[in-house]
Design an enzyme around this catalytic site. Structure first.
Site, mmCIF file in Angstrom:
data_model
loop_
_atom_site.group_PDB
_atom_site.id
_atom_site.type_symbol
_atom_site.label_atom_id
_atom_site.label_comp_id
_atom_site.label_asym_id
_atom_site.label_seq_id
_atom_site.Cartn_x
_atom_site.Cartn_y
_atom_site.Cartn_z
ATOM 1 N N GLY A 188 0.803 -1.220 0.000
ATOM 2 C CA GLY A 188 0.000 0.000 0.000
ATOM 3 C C GLY A 188 0.838 1.273 0.000
ATOM 4 N N ASN A 189 2.000 1.238 0.662
ATOM 5 C CA ASN A 189 2.815 2.461 0.757
ATOM 6 C C ASN A 189 3.435 2.857 -0.581
ATOM 7 O OD1 ASN A 189 4.625 0.262 0.814
ATOM 8 N ND2 ASN A 189 6.169 1.475 1.866
ATOM 9 N N LYS B 188 -14.035 -9.946 4.624
ATOM 10 C CA LYS B 188 -13.516 -8.630 4.209
ATOM 11 C C LYS B 188 -14.642 -7.627 4.025
ATOM 12 C CE LYS B 188 -9.035 -9.397 3.210
ATOM 13 N NZ LYS B 188 -7.904 -8.582 3.653
ATOM 14 N N LYS C 141 -2.861 -10.127 -2.024
ATOM 15 C CA LYS C 141 -1.865 -9.895 -3.082
ATOM 16 C C LYS C 141 -0.548 -10.638 -2.807
ATOM 17 C CE LYS C 141 1.324 -6.514 -1.551
ATOM 18 N NZ LYS C 141 1.090 -6.627 -0.149
ATOM 19 N N LYS D 9 2.441 -12.162 4.371
ATOM 20 C CA LYS D 9 3.765 -12.051 3.731
ATOM 21 C C LYS D 9 4.648 -13.212 4.145
ATOM 22 C CE LYS D 9 3.334 -7.076 4.014
ATOM 23 N NZ LYS D 9 2.341 -7.059 2.933
HETATM 24 P P1 ADP Z 1 1.291 -3.876 2.681
HETATM 25 O O1 ADP Z 1 0.381 -2.794 2.217
HETATM 26 O O2 ADP Z 1 2.697 -3.707 2.203
HETATM 27 O O3 ADP Z 1 0.752 -5.251 2.465
HETATM 28 P P2 ADP Z 1 0.673 -4.165 5.521
HETATM 29 O O4 ADP Z 1 0.356 -2.968 6.350
HETATM 30 O O5 ADP Z 1 -0.410 -5.098 5.141
HETATM 31 O O6 ADP Z 1 1.462 -3.605 4.245
HETATM 32 O O7 ADP Z 1 1.811 -5.017 6.262
HETATM 33 C C1 ADP Z 1 3.055 -4.462 6.651
HETATM 34 C C2 ADP Z 1 3.013 -4.007 8.096
HETATM 35 O O8 ADP Z 1 2.964 -5.133 8.981
HETATM 36 C C3 ADP Z 1 4.234 -3.289 8.586
HETATM 37 O O9 ADP Z 1 4.238 -1.942 8.187
HETATM 38 C C4 ADP Z 1 4.137 -3.451 10.102
HETATM 39 O O10 ADP Z 1 3.506 -2.346 10.690
HETATM 40 C C5 ADP Z 1 3.242 -4.649 10.294
HETATM 41 N N1 ADP Z 1 3.790 -5.780 11.066
HETATM 42 C C6 ADP Z 1 3.038 -6.635 11.800
HETATM 43 N N2 ADP Z 1 3.777 -7.578 12.389
HETATM 44 C C7 ADP Z 1 5.072 -7.351 12.023
HETATM 45 C C8 ADP Z 1 6.305 -8.012 12.307
HETATM 46 N N3 ADP Z 1 6.371 -9.105 13.074
HETATM 47 N N4 ADP Z 1 7.435 -7.497 11.755
HETATM 48 C C9 ADP Z 1 7.388 -6.393 10.966
HETATM 49 N N5 ADP Z 1 6.244 -5.724 10.668
HETATM 50 C C10 ADP Z 1 5.084 -6.201 11.178
HETATM 51 MG MG MG Z 2 -1.137 -6.016 3.267
#
Ligand code: ADP
Ligand code: MG
Length: 307
Positions: free
Chosen positions: A11-12, A122, A206, A268
Site C-alpha cells: 500500500g505504501n 472482508k 496480493k 507475507k
Molecule cells: P502492505 O500494504 O505492504 O501489504 P501491511 O500494512 O499489510 O502492508 O503489512 C506491513 C506491516 O505489517 C508493517 O508496516 C508493520 O507495521 C506490520 N507488522 C506486523 N507484524 C510485524 C512483524 N512481526 N514485523 C514487521 N512488521 C510487522
Molecule cells: Mg497487506
C-alpha cells in the site's frame, strides 16, 4: 547474476488518492528500475485495497449502475497499472533504457468450494443502518455484517489463489525482454466453469497471489516490498528482534509462536514460506521499497529460504 524476480508492491507504494498515487509511483519506479538496470528480469504485482474500495464506493451511490466487485477489481488494475507503467517507462527512459512496460488485466482462479466463501471476512463499500442492510441483503443477496459499532457493511470472501490465468502471457513478455505489471490487487477472482471463467465477488490476498505467480513463471526471487525494512520478532515491543536470514522451518516456528499480525505481516510470511518451499534455489525477501536494491544484494531485508 541475472535473476527472475517478482516484486510485490504494498500500500505504501501507491497511496490513496489519484494525485498522490501519480506522484508516489515516481518514487516507487526508482528501486524497480535499479533492479532492471542491474540486468534482472522483473515482474511487478501490487495491492489495491484503497483503490478498489474507492471505485466500489463510487458505484454504490447516486445514479450509477451497481458495479459488480470483479469489474471494480479490473478497473483498479487498469487505473493503477496506468500510473505504474507510465512512471516506470519514464524512469527507465531517463536512464536510457528503452524497454516496453505494460499492464496485463489478470484473472486468478479460485475454488468455488473454498471454505472462505462460507465465512466472508472482508468488509467493503459504504456503511448502512440495520434497516438498509436488511433491504440490500434481500435485493442483492449480499452478506451484510455489523462492523465494529460503525454500522453495517457488505462482507466478501478472501479465498486462496490457485492459478494465474494469464501466466503464459507474462512469461512470453518476459522472454521478449519486456516489463510486466500483473495480478494487481491479487488478481480478479474467477471460478472455472468448463470454458468459461466467471468473476466472483472476493478479494485475493496480493502476497498469496504474488507467490502463485512467482511459482508459475519460474521466478528465482519473490520480493515483497512494504513499509518495514525487515520482519521482526516481538514487533513493536522492547525485545524486538529484526530477522536477517531465516529458514522455512525457523519461520514456521516463529509463525506458530504468533509473532506476525494477521492481515498485515502474516500473509507475507506465509507467502514467503510457500514460495521458498517450492525449491531450494528460491528465496523470498521482505524489505522496504527504499531498500529493495540493498536487499537483493543481501545487505538488508529478511531473506527466507529452505535451508
Ligand atoms: P502492505 O500494504 O505492504 O501489504 P501491511 O500494512 O499489510 O502492508 O503489512 C506491513 C506491516 O505489517 C508493517 O508496516 C508493520 O507495521 C506490520 N507488522 C506486523 N507484524 C510485524 C512483524 N512481526 N514485523 C514487521 N512488521 C510487522
Ligand atoms: Mg497487506
Amino acid at each position: 547474476m541475472k535473476k527472475r524476480i517478482v516484486v510485490a508492491l504494498g500500500g505504501n507504494a501507491l497511496g490513496h488518492k489519484p494525485e498522490e498515487q501519480r506522484e508516489l509511483v515516481r518514487q516507487t519506479a526508482k528501486p524497480i528500475a535499479d533492479l532492471i538496470e542491474s540486468g534482472h528480469e522483473v515482474v511487478i504485482s501490487h495491492g489495491n485495497g484503497p483503490q478498489v474500495g474507492m471505485i466500489n464506493l463510487a458505484f454504490s451511490s447516486g445514479n450509477v449502475p451497481r458495479m459488480p466487485f470483479p469489474e471494480c477489481g479490473a478497473m483498479s488494475q487498469g487505473y493503477i497499472g496506468f500510473h505504474l507503467q507510465n512512471a516506470l517507462s519514464e524512469e527507465l527512459l531517463s536512464r536510457r533504457i528503452d524497454r516496453p512496460v505494460s499492464t496485463i488485466i489478470t484473472q486468478v482462479v479460485v475454488d468455488e468450494n473454498d471454505p472462505a466463501f462460507s465465512h466472508p471476512t472482508k468488509p467493503i463499500g459504504p456503511f448502512y443502518s440495520s434497516d438498509e442492510a436488511v433491504r440490500i441483503a434481500a435485493e442483492t443477496g449480499y452478506i451484510m455484517r455489523e462492523d465494529a459499532g460503525r454500522g453495517y457493511r457488505r462482507v466478501i470472501a478472501s479465498p486462496q489463489p490457485l492459478e494465474v490465468v494469464e501466466s503464459k502471457t507474462v512469461k512470453a513478455l518476459i522472454r521478449a525482454g519486456q516489463i510486466v505489471i500483473t495480478v494487481g490487487g491479487g488478481g480478479i477472482p474467477v471460478i472455472r466453469k468448463d470454458n468459461r471463467l466467471e468473476g466472483v465477488a472476493a478479494v485475493i490476498d496480493k502476497d498469496f497471489a504474488s507467490c502463485v505467480l512467482a511459482t508459475m513463471i519460474d521466478a528465482d526471487i519473490l520480493i515483497i516490498l512494504t513499509a518495514v525494512e525487515k520482519i521482526a520478532l516481538h514487533y513493536g515491543k522492547p525485545q524486538e528482534k529484526w530477522l536477517d536470514k531465516v529458514t522455512v522451518r525457523e519461520m514456521e516456528h516463529y509463525m506458530q509462536e504468533g509473532h506476525f499480525a494477521s492481515g498485515s505481516m502474516l500473509p507475507k510470511v506465509q507467502a514467503s514460506i510457500a514460495f521458498a518451499k517450492t525449491g531450494r534455489w528460491r528465496t523470498a525477501l521482505v524489505t522496504s521499497l527504499e531498500k529493495a536494491d540493498d536487499g537483493i544484494k543481501g545487505k538488508t531485508g529478511t531473506h527466507i529460504s529452505l535451508y
